[in-house]
Design a protein around this motif. Structure first.
Motif, short mmCIF file in Angstrom:
data_model
loop_
_atom_site.label_atom_id
_atom_site.label_comp_id
_atom_site.label_asym_id
_atom_site.label_seq_id
_atom_site.Cartn_x
_atom_site.Cartn_y
_atom_site.Cartn_z
N VAL A 80 0.87 -1.18 0.00
CA VAL A 80 0.00 0.00 0.00
C VAL A 80 0.90 1.23 0.00
N ASP A 81 0.58 2.24 -0.81
CA ASP A 81 1.32 3.50 -0.76
C ASP A 81 1.13 4.15 0.60
N ARG A 82 2.18 4.76 1.13
CA ARG A 82 2.07 5.44 2.43
C ARG A 82 1.03 6.54 2.39
N THR A 83 0.84 7.18 1.24
CA THR A 83 -0.15 8.26 1.14
C THR A 83 -1.58 7.74 1.31
N ASP A 84 -1.79 6.44 1.10
CA ASP A 84 -3.12 5.85 1.22
C ASP A 84 -3.34 5.10 2.54
N ILE A 85 -2.34 5.06 3.41
CA ILE A 85 -2.43 4.18 4.57
C ILE A 85 -3.58 4.57 5.52
N PHE A 86 -3.84 5.85 5.71
CA PHE A 86 -4.92 6.23 6.62
C PHE A 86 -6.29 5.88 6.04
N LYS A 87 -6.44 6.03 4.73
CA LYS A 87 -7.69 5.60 4.08
C LYS A 87 -7.87 4.09 4.24
N PHE A 88 -6.77 3.36 4.06
CA PHE A 88 -6.80 1.90 4.22
C PHE A 88 -7.26 1.53 5.63
N LEU A 89 -6.68 2.18 6.64
CA LEU A 89 -7.01 1.86 8.04
C LEU A 89 -8.44 2.24 8.40
N GLU A 90 -8.93 3.33 7.82
CA GLU A 90 -10.28 3.80 8.15
C GLU A 90 -11.38 3.03 7.42
N THR A 91 -11.03 2.28 6.39
CA THR A 91 -12.03 1.55 5.62
C THR A 91 -12.52 0.34 6.40
N LYS A 92 -13.79 0.30 6.65
CA LYS A 92 -14.41 -0.85 7.31
C LYS A 92 -14.97 -1.76 6.23
N GLU A 93 -14.60 -3.01 6.27
CA GLU A 93 -15.08 -3.93 5.24
C GLU A 93 -16.46 -4.43 5.62
N THR A 94 -17.45 -3.85 4.97
CA THR A 94 -18.83 -4.27 5.24
C THR A 94 -19.31 -5.27 4.21
N SER A 95 -18.67 -5.30 3.07
CA SER A 95 -19.01 -6.28 2.04
C SER A 95 -17.78 -6.60 1.22
N ALA A 96 -17.76 -7.75 0.64
CA ALA A 96 -16.68 -8.21 -0.25
C ALA A 96 -15.31 -7.91 0.34
N ASN A 97 -14.50 -7.18 -0.37
CA ASN A 97 -13.14 -6.90 0.04
C ASN A 97 -12.80 -5.45 -0.30
N GLU A 98 -13.34 -4.52 0.50
CA GLU A 98 -13.23 -3.11 0.18
C GLU A 98 -11.82 -2.55 0.32
N LYS A 99 -10.96 -3.19 1.13
CA LYS A 99 -9.61 -2.68 1.32
C LYS A 99 -8.70 -2.98 0.14
#
Length: 142
Positions: free
Chosen positions: A37-56
């Motif tokens: 994962v790019d470091r610039t996207d890491i906070f978006k990655f951490l904040e994403t809650k997987e409610t369906s499929a594989n959102e991360k």
């Protein structure tokens, strides 16, 4: 009466290794796959809650689950000795070690054997790998 404790972190499921940070990327295990994962996207990655499929999965530059070394138990980043040298990732699992190209996740080489190994150590042009039964292997760069 023993209680089993399974930890869950922000980066991976239980029994995951700690994330590896470089100046531009983060490497982690997610759903039994090694990913970048790019470091610039890491906070978006951490904040994403997987409610369906594989959102991360949208944040991964590459994600690999079917490596010759098996399910990844550990990974280390091998940096070049000078600016611009390629970055490689060593990943170990229950059947050996795989070396991956950082740019695209392609397997550069792999060494397989039976039994898991501990995280590798790198010294000059050799990679030292110790199996859980104590066998030490030294791999030399060609």
């Amino acid at each position: 009466n023993k209680t089993k404790i399974k930890t869950f972190g922000n980066f991976g499921e239980g029994h995951s290794f700690a994330p590896i940070f470089t100046s531009k990327s983060v490497y982690t295990r997610h759903k039994n796959a090694l990913g970048k994962v790019d470091r610039t996207d890491i906070f978006k990655f951490l904040e994403t809650k997987e409610t369906s499929a594989n959102e991360k999965i949208q944040f991964f530059k590459w994600s690999l689950s079917d490596l010759p070394c098996g399910q990844v138990a550990w990974a280390i980043v091998a940096l070049g000795t000078k600016e611009g040298d390629p970055i490689t990732i060593l990943a170990g699992g229950p059947t050996g070690v795989s070396c991956l190209n950082d740019a695209d996740g392609k397997v550069l080489w792999s060494v397989t054997w039976s039994g898991s190994c501990l995280p590798a150590a790198i010294s000059q042009d050799r990679i030292f790998i110790t199996s859980i039964n104590g066998t030490v292997r030294a791999l030399k760069n060609k």
